[in-house]
Design a protein around this motif. Structure first.
Motif, PDB file in Angstrom:
ATOM      1  N   LEU A   1      -7.881  12.256   8.206  1.00 34.27           N
ATOM      2  CA  LEU A   1      -7.216  11.169   7.513  1.00 34.27           C
ATOM      3  C   LEU A   1      -6.128  11.813   6.683  1.00 34.27           C
ATOM      4  CD1 LEU A   1      -7.333   8.092   7.001  1.00 34.27           C
ATOM      5  CD2 LEU A   1      -8.557   8.600   4.917  1.00 34.27           C
TER       6      LEU A   1
ATOM      7  N   VAL B   1      -3.206   2.887   4.079  1.00 31.46           N
ATOM      8  CA  VAL B   1      -4.034   4.089   3.939  1.00 31.46           C
ATOM      9  C   VAL B   1      -4.306   4.690   5.310  1.00 31.46           C
ATOM     10  CG1 VAL B   1      -6.306   4.951   3.299  1.00 31.46           C
ATOM     11  CG2 VAL B   1      -5.118   3.383   1.781  1.00 31.46           C
ATOM     12  N   SER B   2      -4.721   3.864   6.260  1.00 31.61           N
ATOM     13  CA  SER B   2      -4.987   4.360   7.609  1.00 31.61           C
ATOM     14  C   SER B   2      -5.078   3.197   8.592  1.00 31.61           C
ATOM     15  CB  SER B   2      -6.302   5.152   7.618  1.00 31.61           C
ATOM     16  OG  SER B   2      -6.830   5.202   8.922  1.00 31.61           O
TER      17      SER B   2
ATOM     18  N   ARG C   1      -3.737  17.892 -12.107  1.00 29.83           N
ATOM     19  CA  ARG C   1      -3.531  18.669 -10.874  1.00 29.83           C
ATOM     20  C   ARG C   1      -4.726  19.543 -10.650  1.00 29.83           C
ATOM     21  NH1 ARG C   1      -1.563  17.091  -6.756  1.00 29.83           N
ATOM     22  NH2 ARG C   1      -0.457  15.289  -7.452  1.00 29.83           N
TER      23      ARG C   1
ATOM     24  N   ALA D   1     -10.896  -0.574  12.413  1.00 34.42           N
ATOM     25  CA  ALA D   1     -12.359  -0.558  12.339  1.00 34.42           C
ATOM     26  C   ALA D   1     -12.875  -1.668  11.437  1.00 34.42           C
ATOM     27  CB  ALA D   1     -12.850   0.807  11.852  1.00 34.42           C
TER      28      ALA D   1
ATOM     29  N   TRP E   1       5.301   3.918  -0.155  1.00 33.99           N
ATOM     30  CA  TRP E   1       4.089   4.406   0.493  1.00 33.99           C
ATOM     31  C   TRP E   1       4.293   4.604   1.982  1.00 33.99           C
ATOM     32  CZ3 TRP E   1       0.791   0.108  -2.204  1.00 33.99           C
ATOM     33  CH2 TRP E   1       0.572   0.480  -3.534  1.00 33.99           C
TER      34      TRP E   1
ATOM     35  N   ARG F   1       5.118   5.977  -9.557  1.00 33.59           N
ATOM     36  CA  ARG F   1       4.242   6.967  -8.918  1.00 33.59           C
ATOM     37  C   ARG F   1       3.904   8.110  -9.865  1.00 33.59           C
ATOM     38  NH1 ARG F   1       0.850   9.473  -7.932  1.00 33.59           N
ATOM     39  NH2 ARG F   1       0.219  10.688  -6.119  1.00 33.59           N
TER      40      ARG F   1
ATOM     41  N   TYR G   1     -16.415   3.608  10.135  1.00 40.44           N
ATOM     42  CA  TYR G   1     -15.688   4.606  10.927  1.00 40.44           C
ATOM     43  C   TYR G   1     -15.324   5.811  10.069  1.00 40.44           C
ATOM     44  CZ  TYR G   1     -11.869   6.459  13.852  1.00 40.44           C
ATOM     45  OH  TYR G   1     -11.050   7.249  14.605  1.00 40.44           O
TER      46      TYR G   1
ATOM     47  N   ARG H   1       7.194   4.882   3.542  1.00 40.46           N
ATOM     48  CA  ARG H   1       8.472   5.539   3.821  1.00 40.46           C
ATOM     49  C   ARG H   1       9.389   4.621   4.628  1.00 40.46           C
ATOM     50  NH1 ARG H   1       7.432  10.209   1.745  1.00 40.46           N
ATOM     51  NH2 ARG H   1       5.330  11.081   1.885  1.00 40.46           N
TER      52      ARG H   1
ATOM     53  N   PRO I   1     -13.034   8.871  10.507  1.00 46.20           N
ATOM     54  CA  PRO I   1     -12.070   9.465  11.424  1.00 46.20           C
ATOM     55  C   PRO I   1     -12.103  10.987  11.386  1.00 46.20           C
ATOM     56  CG  PRO I   1     -10.957   8.617   9.489  1.00 46.20           C
ATOM     57  CD  PRO I   1     -12.399   8.247   9.354  1.00 46.20           C
TER      58      PRO I   1
ATOM     59  N   ARG J   1     -17.639   5.984   2.101  1.00 47.02           N
ATOM     60  CA  ARG J   1     -16.866   4.769   2.333  1.00 47.02           C
ATOM     61  C   ARG J   1     -17.406   4.009   3.540  1.00 47.02           C
ATOM     62  NH1 ARG J   1     -13.403   1.896   5.093  1.00 47.02           N
ATOM     63  NH2 ARG J   1     -14.054   3.185   6.837  1.00 47.02           N
TER      64      ARG J   1
ATOM     65  N   ASP K   1      -1.261  10.461   2.336  1.00 48.35           N
ATOM     66  CA  ASP K   1       0.098  10.659   1.879  1.00 48.35           C
ATOM     67  C   ASP K   1       0.117  10.664   0.350  1.00 48.35           C
ATOM     68  OD1 ASP K   1       2.799  10.444   1.287  1.00 48.35           O
ATOM     69  OD2 ASP K   1       3.181   9.385   3.163  1.00 48.35           O
ATOM     70  N   GLY K   2       0.710  11.679  -0.226  1.00 49.27           N
ATOM     71  CA  GLY K   2       0.772  11.763  -1.680  1.00 49.27           C
ATOM     72  C   GLY K   2       1.557  10.637  -2.323  1.00 49.27           C
TER      73      GLY K   2
ATOM     74  N   ASP L   1      -6.216   3.251  11.539  1.00 52.82           N
ATOM     75  CA  ASP L   1      -7.501   3.280  12.237  1.00 52.82           C
ATOM     76  C   ASP L   1      -8.623   2.679  11.391  1.00 52.82           C
ATOM     77  OD1 ASP L   1      -6.392   4.279  14.466  1.00 52.82           O
ATOM     78  OD2 ASP L   1      -7.361   6.244  14.400  1.00 52.82           O
ATOM     79  N   LEU L   2      -8.605   2.963  10.083  1.00 54.07           N
ATOM     80  CA  LEU L   2      -9.617   2.349   9.216  1.00 54.07           C
ATOM     81  C   LEU L   2      -9.433   0.833   9.204  1.00 54.07           C
ATOM     82  CD1 LEU L   2      -9.997   4.660   6.077  1.00 54.07           C
ATOM     83  CD2 LEU L   2     -11.357   4.578   8.155  1.00 54.07           C
TER      84      LEU L   2
END
Lengths: 264, 251
Positions: free
Chosen positions: B75, A153-154, A264, A160, A29, A204, B70, A31, B72, B132, B78-79, A156-157
């Protein structure tokens, strides 16, 4: 039961592969493949130090692997090109480690066992150490799961939500060092990255959530260890490579099955 | 009650000063909009307020255990990590299925729960991000360019949704927009930022001309108001700072 070398090898291999598969989801995830390589190469330096100072291999490897993990963590995001930096540190650690082993006084030491693993010689004591180490890694992974996923995931999240993603990354780096340290006996420094990445990459293809991917990666790791060990007995080959080959076969299977699972 | 207070906040990135001596405050239930041209430090200010950026100097006080929802600006998903909309709502903490459904329903994307997160359209993604954010039961919602990529009726609907949420959740709302001339009419305050606070005040006070509002009011149910960016107005309510605004390109 534990008196059979093959049973001991199975218990060590399956435990390592399950934990590596689970932790490996984060390596995929985020890398961090090269990061795993660098930590594993630092382990070779740890072997040299342990032989030179006549301390336990585990202590030496834990010391250098976590040292590398902390160094990379500290340099990350400080304006260095991470890719180049990893290349320098990773191969630097490997070369210096190989050189240092050659310079250790006394009879010449074969490094094969540490580069490719020597799972069939795992002792009861080794088993205890490996499983304790893995239990710690798995426990921390379970405990920090939510925060680690959020940071992935993020960042920044995460901020927060009051989670410090830098701290989570450090935790992850140290867990990686821990897995490398306990598994060097099982698959060796050169193949441990394979056990981190291949099961997760295979998972995956068929997973729809992070949790599902983690479980499948762990199962694929465990299955690869069982299959690979039996193959090594069958072909009378060293155990590390067939475990990785088994994982690659499962990865290929995942790619083939992917259209059935992923909309997909 | 003040949720976040910042005093003389300065932020450097590399050798560039992005924010200088920024004073900021937001109180419970208040809607504040920050406007400014691209590169004026709006996102950096927001990221400083959530703790993602460490200020070089100044004071930053947040109410203890402040819950921030928050949203953003971008965002990047990533796959490599499989993530459905439903699972994404469990970030950072697991929520009940009923709550998750209610939140998605509220933002109008209930039908997307089992959808992979990458592969949503811009508008759908914004609504999922908002769902969220409200699930953390926020004291304050922070939205960074939330209407980017939405057409005008789309942004109007989005602003209306935000206003409804403020009323039902009782949370404060802090929004960032680069659309200098368009801000939400429901804003209690508008802050104009360009590295420093240029000016701030109530939107209807700041925008001197009501006819502009009327112009935008039709067709958007009054959710959009026109804020004419003008520093020469001398209204009592407008708080002028002792900096000069120098963003010619923005007019």
């Amino acid at each position: 039961m534990l008196d059979d070398f093959f049973i001991r090898a199975l218990i060590a291999g399956v435990g390592t592969a399950i934990t590596a598969g689970w932790l490996g989801t984060f390596v995929v995830w985020r890398r961090m493949a090269y990061f795993g390589d660098a930590t594993a190469h630092a382990a070779v330096l740890g072997v040299a130090l342990a032989l030179g100072f006549q301390i336990s291999i585990l202590v030496g490897v834990t010391f250098t692997a976590s040292g590398m993990a902390v160094l990379l963590w500290a340099l990350h995001g400080r304006g260095f090109s991470v890719d180049t930096l990893l290349g320098v540190l990773s191969h630097g650690a490997l070369a210096i480690g190989l050189l240092a082993v050659a310079m250790v006084p006394g009879p010449r030491v074969s490094l094969d066992a540490y580069l490719f693993g020597d799972i069939l010689t795992v002792s009861k004591m080794d088993l205890a150490v490996i499983w304790c180490g893995l239990a710690v890694v798995a426990g921390v992974l379970w405990w920090r799961w939510s925060a680690l996923v959020t940071s992935t995931v993020s960042p920044d999240l995460a901020y927060a939500a009051g989670v410090d993603p830098r701290r989570e990354q450090l935790i992850l780096s140290l867990l990686l060092a821990g897995v490398v340290a306990v598994s060097i006996k099982v698959v060796g420094a050169l193949l441990i990255t394979a056990l981190l990445i291949i099961p997760a990459a295979a998972a995956r293809n068929v997973a729809r959530t992070p949790e599902m991917m983690a479980v499948i990666a762990a199962l694929i790791g465990g299955a690869s260890a069982i299959g690979g060990l039996h193959a090594s007995l069958w072909f009378d080959a060293p155990a590390g490579p067939p475990i990785v080959v088994a994982a690659i076969i499962l990865f290929a299977l995942g790619v083939v099955l992917r259209p059935l699972f992923i909309r997909r | 009650m003040s949720l976040i207070t910042a005093r003389k906040l300065s932020v450097r990135q590399g050798d560039k000063t992005v924010l200088q001596n920024v004073d900021f405050e937001i109180r419970k239930g208040e809607i504040v909009t920050i406007v400014g041209p691209n590169g004026s430090g709006k996102s950096t200010l927001l990221r400083t307020l959530i703790g993602a950026v460490t200020p070089e100097s100044g004071e930053l006080n947040r109410k203890t255990k402040l819950r921030i929802g928050y949203v953003p600006q971008k965002l990047f998903v990533d796959g490599a990590m499989p993530l459905t909309v439903r699972r994404f709502l469990d970030v950072p903490k697991r929520v009940k299925n009923s709550e998750a459904e209610a939140a998605l329903d509220r933002t109008g994307v209930a039908h997307l729960a089992d959808h992979p997160l990458n592969g949503l359209s811009g508008g759908q993604f914004q609504r999922v991000l908002l769902a969220r954010a409200i699930l953390v039961k926020p004291d304050i919602l922070m939205l960074d360019e939330a209407t980017q990529g939405l057409d005008q009726p789309g942004s109007a609907a989005f602003y209306q949704l935000i206003e409804e949420l403020r009323d039902t959740l009782g949370c404060a709302v802090l929004m960032v927009s680069h659309e200098l001339h368009v801000v939400m009419s429901a804003s209690d305050r508008v802050i104009c930022l360009n590295g420093h606070v240029c000016c701030e005040g109530a939107p209807d006070v700041v925008s001197a001309a009501p006819e502009y509002r009327q112009l935008f009011g039709t067709g958007t149910k009054g959710a959009l108001a026109l804020y004419r960016h003008d520093h020469n107005h001398d209204h009592d309510h407008v708080h002028e700072h002792d900096h000069t605004c120098d963003h010619e390109g923005a007019h």
